[in-house]
Scaffold this motif. Structure first.
Motif: not given
Lengths: 340, 340
Positions: B106-116
Motif C-alpha cells: 500500500l504505497v505513497v511514493p513520498e512515504v514508503n516507495p521501498q514497498e513497491i
C-alpha cells in the motif's frame, strides 16, 4: 410581570432572531425598544403583529429599560453597555467584549445558571461555537470528568452576519453560472464550494498562530465549565452553509465512559436531542437544526486510540442556541430572580 | 521504453484524471487501452490529440498490457485484477479491495516507495484522505515520532464520483431558486449548503459506530507509515465542495517539536507545499489545490493542550494526489524498477 426590553443591533442576523424568539416564547414585554446604528434607524420591523421603528442607538437610549439585549459587536458593547447599566438596565451581551472579565458571568443556562446571580449589570453570552459544545459536553464532564478536548468546527456563514449569507448566495450563483467578475466584499477568499480555516474572516491571527475564534473556544469553555484544568485545542473553519454550526468533538475523560453510557446521558440532558441512529442514516445535520432550540448530538463513538476517549458530532442553530436563544434564556432567568 | 497501459474505469472522475496526468507527465505509452463497463463502452475519449474508443472490460482485456490502472470500485477490482495479473500485467489499484492484504503493498511514493518492489502483481493505491495526510505527517514522524493523530476531514463530493458533482450542482441551483421537488439520487441527505458526517454515503456504519472511510484512515495510515504503534482516530465529513479535500489534523509526538521546526521540515519535504502566512491570510484552500500535484499544509500551530502537540491544516486535490497522480507515480516507479 412585563418589563421594558431593548434590543441593540435589532436589524442584524441575531437581532432578527431576538424578535422571533421573544415572540414565540411569549416573553413578558411592556415596551420593546429596537436600537441600531444611524444607518438602520427609521427601519420598520414587525413584532407581535405591530410595526416598530428602529431608533438610533445613543447613550440616552436605555431610560426605563430593565433588560438590554446587545448584539452589535464588541466595540458597540464596550461603548454603550456602561450607559445601559447607568440607566439601571441589566445587559445580556452577545459580543466578546466582557466575556473573559473576572467579574462578568459567562453563562449557558444548561451548564452554569448559578453564575447569573453574580452579575454587576452585565452577563456575557458565549461564542456560538462554544455554547453548543459545552451544552453537549456538560453531562460527560459531570459523569466522567473531561481532561482534554480536540475540536474542529464546520461553521455556517450566518455567524458572520447577513452580509455573509448574501455573499455566499451571490458567489455560489456566480460560480454555477461560470461568469467571471464576482466581487467579494466580506470573505478574503472564495467561500462558495470552498472551506476557509479562518474565523472571523477579518481578524488578525494571534502570535501563536490561532484565530480569536479558536481562542474563544479554548478560554470560554474553561470559564463556563468552571474548570481551568480542562485542556482544549481548536481549529475553527467556515463552510458554505447558511445556518447551523457542526462540530467534530474528540474528548478524553478521566473515568472510562462507554458510548452507550454517553447516549443514555444525552437522552435525558437538558437542551440536548440525541440523534444517533446510523443504521438509518440518522445523525445531526445543519439543515435540520435551523429554527430549532436544541443542541443535536450524534455519531457517538468510543475513540479507540486512547483508553478513555469519545468522538461526537454536535450541531446547533448558531443564531438561536448559539446566540439569540441563549441570551433570552438568560434574560428569562434574570426575570425569575427579580420576581423571586 | 514505452509500454502498454490499460485504464479500468476510464470514464469516471478518476479515470478522466488518469488520462490528463498520463498526458502531462509524458508517460511512455506504446498502447493505451481504455476499459469501462458495458454502459460506457463505445464512448470516445481524447488522449494526446487522438480519439480513443472505450472498450467493455472483460477477462480478455489485458493481453499484452504491462501496467493496468484500476479505478472502478472494489468489486470490479476483486473480479478483474486476477485476470490482469494472469495476463502478465502489474495492477495499480485505486479501490479498497486489496489495501489491507498482508502481501499487497500500500504505497505513497513520498512515504514508503521501498514497498513497491515487494508486489505480487498488484499494488494498492490508498484512500484519498489518507494519502494527503501521510504525505504531510511523514516528515513529522521521522523527526519526532507520532504517537497519536486526531483528524477531522472536509471532503469534496468528487470523491463520490461524477454523479456526486452533478447532484451538488443541481441541488445547489434548486435551493437557490427556492424551487421544491429536487430529487436526490446519490446522497441520503441534502449536500447543498450542508455537511454530512457520513462517507461513503451509501455504506453501512460499522458496529463500533465508525464509517469505512474513518476505518481506512485509521488502518491505512499505520500500514503506509509502517508503524502499528501510531494511534489514530478519525471523523470523516462530506462538505459542499466540488474538488479538494481539507483536513484538520491534530498530532501528538513523542519528542517535542516546535511549529517553526515543522515549517522548516515542510519547506523541504517532497510533495509538500508550505502555505502558512496567516498575516497575509495565506493558508491552504481546496479551490487553490485543484489541478495541483502537491499536498498543501498550513495553519501550523503548537497544540498547547498537551506537551508535544501540533495542529495542521492539510489540503490536496483528491482526484490527483488523492487518486490518479499517486497511482501514476507508482506506475512510474514500477517502470524504473523494470528498466533498472
Amino acid at each position: 410581570m412585563a418589563v421594558n426590553i431593548a434590543v441593540v443591533g435589532a436589524t442584524g442576523a441575531v437581532g432578527e432572531e431576538f424578535l422571533r424568539i421573544l415572540e414565540t416564547r411569549k416573553f413578558p414585554i411592556k415596551e420593546l425598544r429596537l436600537l441600531a446604528s444611524r444607518r438602520s434607524a427609521g427601519k420598520k420591523m414587525q413584532f407581535r403583529g405591530a410595526d416598530y421603528t428602529v431608533q438610533e442607538l445613543s447613550k440616552h437610549s436605555f431610560q426605563g429599560i430593565k433588560i438590554a439585549l446587545f448584539s452589535a459587536g464588541a466595540s458597540i458593547s464596550r461603548e454603550y453597555v456602561p450607559y445601559a447599566i447607568e440607566s439601571g438596565a441589566v445587559c445580556v451581551d452577545n459580543s466578546s467584549a466582557f466575556r473573559m472579565d473576572d467579574d462578568v458571568p459567562l453563562v449557558v443556562p444548561e451548564v452554569n445558571p448559578q453564575e447569573i446571580a453574580k452579575h454587576h449589570g452585565v452577563i456575557a453570552n458565549p461564542n456560538c461555537s462554544t455554547i453548543q459544545m459545552v451544552v453537549a459536553l456538560k453531562p460527560i464532564h459531570d459523569a466522567a470528568r473531561i481532561k482534554r478536548i480536540v475540536v474542529s468546527t464546520y461553521q455556517a456563514v450566518s455567524g458572520a452576519g447577513l452580509k455573509a449569507i448574501d455573499e455566499l448566495q451571490k458567489e455560489t450563483m456566480s460560480v454555477l453560472s461560470g461568469k467571471e467578475g464576482f466581487k467579494r466584499y466580506l470573505f478574503p477568499h472564495q467561500i462558495a464550494f470552498n472551506v476557509l480555516p479562518q474565523i472571523p474572516q477579518n481578524n488578525a491571527f494571534l502570535s501563536n498562530g490561532y484565530t480569536s475564534e479558536e481562542l474563544k473556544m479554548i478560554n470560554e469553555t474553561k470559564k463556563i465549565m468552571g474548570d481551568n484544568s480542562i485542556r482544549v485545542t481548536a481549529t475553527t473553519v467556515r463552510v458554505p452553509v447558511v445556518r447551523g454550526h457542526s462540530e467534530s468533538v474528540n474528548v478524553e475523560t478521566e473515568k472510562k465512559i462507554t458510548a452507550a453510557e454517553v447516549k443514555r446521558l444525552f437522552s435525558k440532558a437538558p437542551g440536548v436531542t440525541l440523534m444517533d441512529d446510523p443504521a438509518n442514516q440518522v445523525y445531526p445535520l445543519a439543515t435540520n437544526a435551523v429554527g430549532k432550540d436544541d443542541v443535536f448530538v450524534g455519531r457517538i463513538r468510543e475513540d479507540e486510540s486512547i483508553a478513555n476517549g469519545i468522538n461526537l458530532w454536535v450541531v446547533s442553530d448558531n443564531l438561536r442556541k448559539g446566540a439569540a436563544l441563549n441570551a433570552i434564556q438568560i434574560a428569562e432567568m434574570l426575570l425569575c430572580q427579580t420576581a423571586g
